[in-house]
Design a protein around this motif. Structure first.
Motif, PDB file in Angstrom:
ATOM      1  N   THR A  31      -5.413   3.536 -10.698  1.00 17.69           N
ATOM      2  CA  THR A  31      -4.354   2.499 -10.574  1.00 17.69           C
ATOM      3  C   THR A  31      -5.152   1.397  -9.864  1.00 17.69           C
ATOM      4  O   THR A  31      -4.878   0.012  -9.832  1.00 17.69           O
ATOM      5  CB  THR A  31      -3.271   2.703  -9.316  1.00 17.69           C
ATOM      6  N   GLY A  32      -6.137   1.658  -9.175  1.00 15.97           N
ATOM      7  CA  GLY A  32      -7.151   0.545  -8.484  1.00 15.97           C
ATOM      8  C   GLY A  32      -6.546  -0.031  -7.005  1.00 15.97           C
ATOM      9  O   GLY A  32      -6.971  -0.807  -6.709  1.00 15.97           O
ATOM     10  N   GLU A  33      -5.317   0.678  -6.752  1.00 14.57           N
ATOM     11  CA  GLU A  33      -4.663   0.068  -5.677  1.00 14.57           C
ATOM     12  C   GLU A  33      -5.227   0.689  -4.260  1.00 14.57           C
ATOM     13  O   GLU A  33      -5.721   1.926  -4.352  1.00 14.57           O
ATOM     14  CB  GLU A  33      -3.173   0.386  -5.815  1.00 14.57           C
ATOM     15  N   ASP A  34      -5.070   0.043  -3.267  1.00 17.05           N
ATOM     16  CA  ASP A  34      -5.258   0.626  -1.874  1.00 17.05           C
ATOM     17  C   ASP A  34      -4.117   1.748  -1.707  1.00 17.05           C
ATOM     18  O   ASP A  34      -3.104   1.395  -1.820  1.00 17.05           O
ATOM     19  CB  ASP A  34      -5.186  -0.650  -0.926  1.00 17.05           C
ATOM     20  N   VAL A  35      -4.691   2.839  -1.134  1.00 16.94           N
ATOM     21  CA  VAL A  35      -3.653   3.828  -0.754  1.00 16.94           C
ATOM     22  C   VAL A  35      -4.099   4.340   0.557  1.00 16.94           C
ATOM     23  O   VAL A  35      -5.441   4.245   0.956  1.00 16.94           O
ATOM     24  CB  VAL A  35      -3.450   5.067  -1.746  1.00 16.94           C
ATOM     25  N   MET A  40       0.911  -1.323  -0.105  1.00 15.96           N
ATOM     26  CA  MET A  40      -0.092   0.102   0.026  1.00 15.96           C
ATOM     27  C   MET A  40       0.921   1.235  -0.129  1.00 15.96           C
ATOM     28  O   MET A  40       1.906   1.378   0.925  1.00 15.96           O
ATOM     29  CB  MET A  40      -0.870   0.040   1.220  1.00 15.96           C
ATOM     30  N   ASP A  41       0.404   2.122  -0.840  1.00 15.11           N
ATOM     31  CA  ASP A  41       1.239   3.464  -0.776  1.00 15.11           C
ATOM     32  C   ASP A  41       0.779   4.368   0.004  1.00 15.11           C
ATOM     33  O   ASP A  41      -0.559   4.390   0.510  1.00 15.11           O
ATOM     34  CB  ASP A  41       1.134   4.189  -2.287  1.00 15.11           C
ATOM     35  N   VAL A  42       1.667   5.117   0.962  1.00 11.75           N
ATOM     36  CA  VAL A  42       1.026   6.013   1.884  1.00 11.75           C
ATOM     37  C   VAL A  42       1.590   7.530   1.354  1.00 11.75           C
ATOM     38  O   VAL A  42       2.661   7.661   0.684  1.00 11.75           O
ATOM     39  CB  VAL A  42       1.835   5.976   3.254  1.00 11.75           C
ATOM     40  N   TYR A  43       0.440   8.312   1.210  1.00  9.40           N
ATOM     41  CA  TYR A  43       0.779   9.719   1.152  1.00  9.40           C
ATOM     42  C   TYR A  43       0.580  10.742   2.060  1.00  9.40           C
ATOM     43  O   TYR A  43      -0.404  10.656   2.922  1.00  9.40           O
ATOM     44  CB  TYR A  43      -0.100  10.411  -0.226  1.00  9.40           C
ATOM     45  N   VAL A  44       1.547  11.418   2.558  1.00  7.37           N
ATOM     46  CA  VAL A  44       1.574  12.556   3.623  1.00  7.37           C
ATOM     47  C   VAL A  44       1.565  13.742   3.297  1.00  7.37           C
ATOM     48  O   VAL A  44       2.539  14.261   2.568  1.00  7.37           O
ATOM     49  CB  VAL A  44       2.701  12.182   4.484  1.00  7.37           C
ATOM     50  N   LEU A  45       0.625  14.754   3.517  1.00  9.59           N
ATOM     51  CA  LEU A  45       0.336  15.824   3.015  1.00  9.59           C
ATOM     52  C   LEU A  45       0.207  16.820   4.241  1.00  9.59           C
ATOM     53  O   LEU A  45      -0.299  16.437   5.185  1.00  9.59           O
ATOM     54  CB  LEU A  45      -0.886  16.122   2.363  1.00  9.59           C
TER      55      LEU A  45
END
Length: 149
Positions: A132-136, A1-6
């Motif tokens: 992408t259909g991926e979990d993020v 899972m990709d994690v995006y921190v903003l």
């Protein structure tokens, strides 16, 4: 899972106020003569009362004297207010802060939302992630709750 921190600064290109300008934006209606009442007047007063108690700053007086900018930059930290609400288990303050933050961001971002600007980075990011259909996982720090909502 990709994690995006903003952080809250991620919304600045859209017109959202940075922390230094946040209270000016939130309390803008109080700067008018006579003050303009809003749908978050009760919440603004709860936050203002907390600022008075915590920092010894009367926001209405500071606004009236045109000194709010220097007061905010020297004394008031909204992140500390959010932490204070949690540490003291003050649900009323937490709800008031969340509503003031959300409505302030919503109001400041209205032009972008109303006119739709597909070249903006949030929209690009969200579209790319959806494709992408991926979990993020997206994590937003500071007061930037608009993306979370």
């Amino acid at each position: 899972m990709d994690v995006y921190v903003l952080g809250a600064g991620a919304s600045a290109p859209y017109g959202a106020p940075t922390m230094a300008k946040y209270l000016l934006e939130a309390y803008g209606q109080w700067m008018l003569k006579p003050p303009e009442h809003t749908d978050i007047e009760k919440e603004l007063q709860i936050v203002a009362d907390t600022i008075q108690d915590q920092y010894g700053v009367n926001l209405r007086d500071a606004l009236g004297r045109g000194e709010i900018g220097s007061v905010i930059l020297k004394k008031i930290n909204c992140e500390e207010l959010l932490a204070l609400a949690d540490e003291t288990d003050n649900a009323e303050l937490r709800r008031a802060l969340e509503r003031v933050v959300y409505k302030t961001l919503e109001r400041s971002l209205e032009p972008v939302i109303d006119h739709g600007r597909p070249d903006r980075e949030y929209e690009k990011l969200i579209k790319r992630l959806v494709k992408t259909g991926e979990d993020v996982c997206m994590i937003s720090f500071n007061y930037d709750l608009l993306l979370d909502r």
